[in-house]
Write a protein that holds these residues in place. Sequence first.
Motif, PDB file in Angstrom:
ATOM      1  N   SER A   1      -6.093 -55.516 -77.686  1.00 19.53           N
ATOM      2  CA  SER A   1      -6.085 -55.111 -76.291  1.00 19.53           C
ATOM      3  C   SER A   1      -6.896 -56.108 -75.460  1.00 19.53           C
ATOM      4  O   SER A   1      -7.732 -56.835 -76.000  1.00 19.53           O
TER       5      SER A   1
ATOM      6  N   VAL B   1     -12.318 -49.794 -72.250  1.00 22.70           N
ATOM      7  CA  VAL B   1     -11.975 -49.037 -73.462  1.00 22.70           C
ATOM      8  C   VAL B   1     -12.167 -47.554 -73.207  1.00 22.70           C
ATOM      9  O   VAL B   1     -11.321 -46.715 -73.571  1.00 22.70           O
ATOM     10  N   ILE B   2     -13.291 -47.194 -72.570  1.00 23.08           N
ATOM     11  CA  ILE B   2     -13.587 -45.783 -72.282  1.00 23.08           C
ATOM     12  C   ILE B   2     -12.560 -45.206 -71.312  1.00 23.08           C
ATOM     13  O   ILE B   2     -12.071 -44.087 -71.496  1.00 23.08           O
ATOM     14  N   GLN B   3     -12.196 -45.986 -70.282  1.00 21.83           N
ATOM     15  CA  GLN B   3     -11.231 -45.513 -69.295  1.00 21.83           C
ATOM     16  C   GLN B   3      -9.841 -45.322 -69.887  1.00 21.83           C
ATOM     17  O   GLN B   3      -9.110 -44.411 -69.491  1.00 21.83           O
ATOM     18  N   ASN B   4      -9.497 -46.172 -70.851  1.00 25.91           N
ATOM     19  CA  ASN B   4      -8.163 -46.098 -71.465  1.00 25.91           C
ATOM     20  C   ASN B   4      -8.052 -45.031 -72.558  1.00 25.91           C
ATOM     21  O   ASN B   4      -6.955 -44.695 -72.990  1.00 25.91           O
ATOM     22  N   SER B   5      -9.206 -44.560 -73.022  1.00 25.53           N
ATOM     23  CA  SER B   5      -9.189 -43.573 -74.122  1.00 25.53           C
ATOM     24  C   SER B   5      -9.049 -42.145 -73.591  1.00 25.53           C
ATOM     25  O   SER B   5      -9.159 -41.877 -72.420  1.00 25.53           O
TER      26      SER B   5
END
Length: 201
Positions: free
Chosen positions: A71, A197-201
Amino acid sequence: MFDVAIFGSLFLTLFVIMDPPGITPIFLALTAGRPAKVQRKMALQAVTVAFGVIAVFGLLGQQILDYLHVSVPALMIAGGLLLLLIALDLLTGKTDEPTQTKDVNVALVPLGMPLLAGPGAIVSVILAVQHADGLGGQLSVWSAIVAMHVVLWLTMRYSLVIIRVIKDGGVVLVTRLAGMMLSAIAVQQIINGVTQVIQNS
């Protein structure tokens, strides 16, 4: 037909991301102690490597990332960690021993990548190539990429005059300053990657 708006937009974006004025003290710190001829060669090598990486990702970037299941945030975090290691070397003064192998390595990593051809520049180019319509759009995008690398080369090539003015003591100061700047860039890049990463999880 050549699109000036696309050219200007991508050129300015890459200028902000690749930051030729900001790269100057880092380049001077990493090339300090080398003969002028080697320093000029390293400037050209770094820009050539950066252009090669940008060109490959511009042509095949999304396919490469998809194939490797990597990613964009992961790319940002990895680049940030690599920059942080280089920054620690600059801050602790472990940039001596200018052997030929080291000269080549410094031109390739971190100057060529990930400093110049970092995740931000790579992602910007991938998106610009994907959104460019027709031959004129593609010509505008690639012209902006080439122009940006010419600016980078000229900036590093003629920044070597500064070394003759500031002498050895100034080089040490520039090295420490570059280390602090680079560590800040690295940490910010890691934070951005983790945030995505946090926003996409």
